[in-house]
Design an enzyme around this catalytic site. Structure first.
Site, PDB file in Angstrom:
ATOM      1  N   LYS A  97      42.725 -28.604  -5.480  1.00 23.92           N
ATOM      2  CA  LYS A  97      41.742 -28.646  -5.391  1.00 23.92           C
ATOM      3  C   LYS A  97      41.257 -27.519  -6.302  1.00 23.92           C
ATOM      4  O   LYS A  97      40.196 -26.731  -6.333  1.00 23.92           O
ATOM      5  CB  LYS A  97      41.187 -27.977  -4.032  1.00 23.92           C
ATOM      6  N   LYS A 138      34.851 -35.376  -5.702  1.00 22.59           N
ATOM      7  CA  LYS A 138      35.223 -34.149  -6.470  1.00 22.59           C
ATOM      8  C   LYS A 138      33.786 -33.469  -6.669  1.00 22.59           C
ATOM      9  O   LYS A 138      32.654 -34.188  -7.132  1.00 22.59           O
ATOM     10  CB  LYS A 138      35.598 -34.563  -7.732  1.00 22.59           C
ATOM     11  N   SER A 168      37.746 -26.005   0.039  1.00 24.83           N
ATOM     12  CA  SER A 168      37.680 -27.283  -0.353  1.00 24.83           C
ATOM     13  C   SER A 168      38.774 -28.020   0.007  1.00 24.83           C
ATOM     14  O   SER A 168      38.686 -29.382   0.223  1.00 24.83           O
ATOM     15  CB  SER A 168      37.925 -26.942  -1.898  1.00 24.83           C
ATOM     16  N   GLY A 228      40.612 -28.132  -9.681  1.00 24.57           N
ATOM     17  CA  GLY A 228      40.136 -28.880 -10.622  1.00 24.57           C
ATOM     18  C   GLY A 228      40.700 -29.606 -11.667  1.00 24.57           C
ATOM     19  O   GLY A 228      40.634 -29.823 -12.833  1.00 24.57           O
ATOM     20  N   ARG A 278      42.001 -21.387  -8.871  1.00 22.28           N
ATOM     21  CA  ARG A 278      40.511 -21.422  -8.396  1.00 22.28           C
ATOM     22  C   ARG A 278      40.466 -20.142  -7.326  1.00 22.28           C
ATOM     23  O   ARG A 278      41.391 -19.978  -6.699  1.00 22.28           O
ATOM     24  CB  ARG A 278      40.122 -22.659  -7.929  1.00 22.28           C
ATOM     25  N   HIS A 311      30.583 -28.212   0.690  1.00 20.05           N
ATOM     26  CA  HIS A 311      31.446 -27.807   1.673  1.00 20.05           C
ATOM     27  C   HIS A 311      30.810 -27.424   3.001  1.00 20.05           C
ATOM     28  O   HIS A 311      29.519 -27.027   3.135  1.00 20.05           O
ATOM     29  CB  HIS A 311      32.154 -26.409   1.266  1.00 20.05           C
TER      30      HIS A 311
END
Ligand SMILES: Nc1ncnc2c1ncn2[C@@H]1O[C@H](COP(=O)(O)OS(=O)(=O)O)[C@@H](OP(=O)(O)O)[C@H]1O
Length: 406
Positions: free
Chosen positions: A162, A368, A251, A164, A243, A372
């Site tokens: 998650k 993607k 995520s 990216g 991230r 949330h």
């Protein structure tokens, strides 16, 4: 002196023999030059047509062999790809019908091998672009150039889940010297017993000067992965998209929730004892975000300069900037730039103006960049406090402050 014979006429008995031979020689030279020029124009035209968007085929050096030449340079030491790569790019001329576009699973990843058999790997994973090119170059060029071969990856996106990772891989595939598997092979965590030959067979064909890549985000947290990848080649370049661990956890939870809507709330899963504020670090959504701890394991097997940390936040804010760093790290010519991206207002994310293989605008799939669920503010604050020391350590280890702690 006899007057010159009309053009194209046969030499007369009065014309000196040397002049006739010279004229024939000139004629042959002109034909040769014209043929060369026509061939050159055709080749150039093909290349122009393909533009920065590329397709198929490749070849390369022996994977797994020590010191895989072109990637020998360290992080701050870009290595130019051989000039032959330009010639090889002729093979990537489009369009040829792609054999079978990979299907998307509901989690947004490209469907596994039953959808895209190993032999067909290399299609743009998760593109959904509906693009089409095959691995067969057109006649003339195919005769002139070889078709490449399958190589073990020289660079792997090892995480984080998650972070990216799909965006990074899809953006990188725009580069003519990058060939990547669409689906996640999960070789070093789930299929290691199948052996390197099996793994190599999943790879797309590459030509000399092209890099073979794959992405499997779970490698970053797999205990055995560092030793296994190092055993394949200690020169492997490793990319990690990181991230903010709190956003990443949410995520991750959002993805699980989309498949199993009956799971408990994020707030209840995040704590062993919520009243005492005791975070459950055994929960995978929390565990994965302890970047410093996972990184320690990798550094036992790889020198720091073989790892590149890509900021997941900057990948959204400034994809071209982050891709610039990645291209340098991989020793690639900087080809992917601002002009490859546009910001899609509906999606709320940067998208490609031309996807690899299709030449059409392309955003990542609906899994993607999904919304949330709202999480209790106090819980988020507690998690930020929890991660702070780990983040600080991670900044120290990487020499970069990712700015997750305000
Ligand atoms: N350009 C672009 N388009 C869409 N999404 C983007 C993009 N760049 C980064 N991201 C972020 O990527 C997050 C998914 O990360 P991964 O691809 O690593 O997920 S996975 O581990 O492969 O499932 C995904 O997380 P969520 O927003 O939680 O869905 C995105 O925030």
């Amino acid at each position: 002196m006899a007057p010159p014979a009309p053009a194209g006429s046969h030499p007369t008995s009065t014309e000196p023999l040397s002049r006739s031979v010279f004229r024939k020689f000139l004629l042959m030279l002109c034909s040769l030059l014209t043929s060369l020029y026509v061939f050159y124009c055709l080749a150039e035209r093909c290349q122009t047509l393909s533009g920065p968007v590329v397709g198929r085929s490749g070849g390369g050096k022996e994977a797994g062999a020590s010191g895989r030449g072109v990637l020998a340079g360290g992080a701050g030491e870009p290595v130019a790809w051989p000039a032959v790569a330009r010639r090889k790019r002729l093979l990537q001329v489009q369009p040829w019908p792609r054999r079978r576009p990979p299907a998307l699973r509901d989690d947004g990843e490209v469907a596994a091998w039953e959808e895209e058999p190993p032999g067909l790997a290399g299609s743009p994973g998760g593109s959904g672009a509906g693009s089409s090119v095959s691995e067969t170059p057109p006649g003339t060029l195919a005769l002139l150039l070889d078709e490449g071969s399958k190589q073990l990856p020289q660079a792997i996106i090892i995480g984080v889940k998650k972070g990216g990772t799909r965006a990074l891989l899809e953006f990188l595939r725009v580069h003519p010297d990058v060939r990547a598997v669409g689906a996640e092979p999960h070789f070093f965590d789930r299929s290691y017993d199948k052996g390197l030959a099996w793994y190599r067979d999943l790879m797309p064909r590459t030509l000399e000067g092209q890099i073979t890549m794959e992405k499997t985000p779970s490698y970053f947290v797999t205990r055995e992965a560092p030793a296994r990848i190092s055993a394949m080649s200690k020169d492997t370049k490793l990319l990690v998209v990181v991230r903010d661990p709190v956003t990443r956890a949410v995520s991750d939870y959002t993805q699980t929730l989309s498949k199993r809507p009956d799971i408990p709330s994020f707030e209840s899963l995040a704590f062993r004892n919520r009243t005492a504020g005791l975070v459950d670090r055994a929960w995978s959504a929390i565990q994965i975000g302890l970047y410093a701890e996972h990184l320690e394991r990798w550094l036992r097997h790889f020198p720091a300069h073989q790892l590149l940390f890509v900021s997941g936040e900057r990948l959204v804010r400034d994809p071209a900037g982050e891709l610039g760093r990645v291209q340098d790290f991989l020793g690639l010519k900087r080809i992917i730039s601002d002009k490859h991206f546009y910001f899609n207002q509906t999606k709320g994310f940067p998208c490609l103006k031309k996807a690899e293989g299709s030449g059409r605008p392309h955003c990542l799939g609906k899994t993607k960049g999904r919304p949330h669920p709202e999480i209790d503010g106090q819980v988020l604050r507690r998690l930020r406090d929890f991660y702070r020391p780990f983040n600080r350590k991670f900044y120290q280890m990487t020499g970069h402050d990712f700015g997750w702690d305000g």
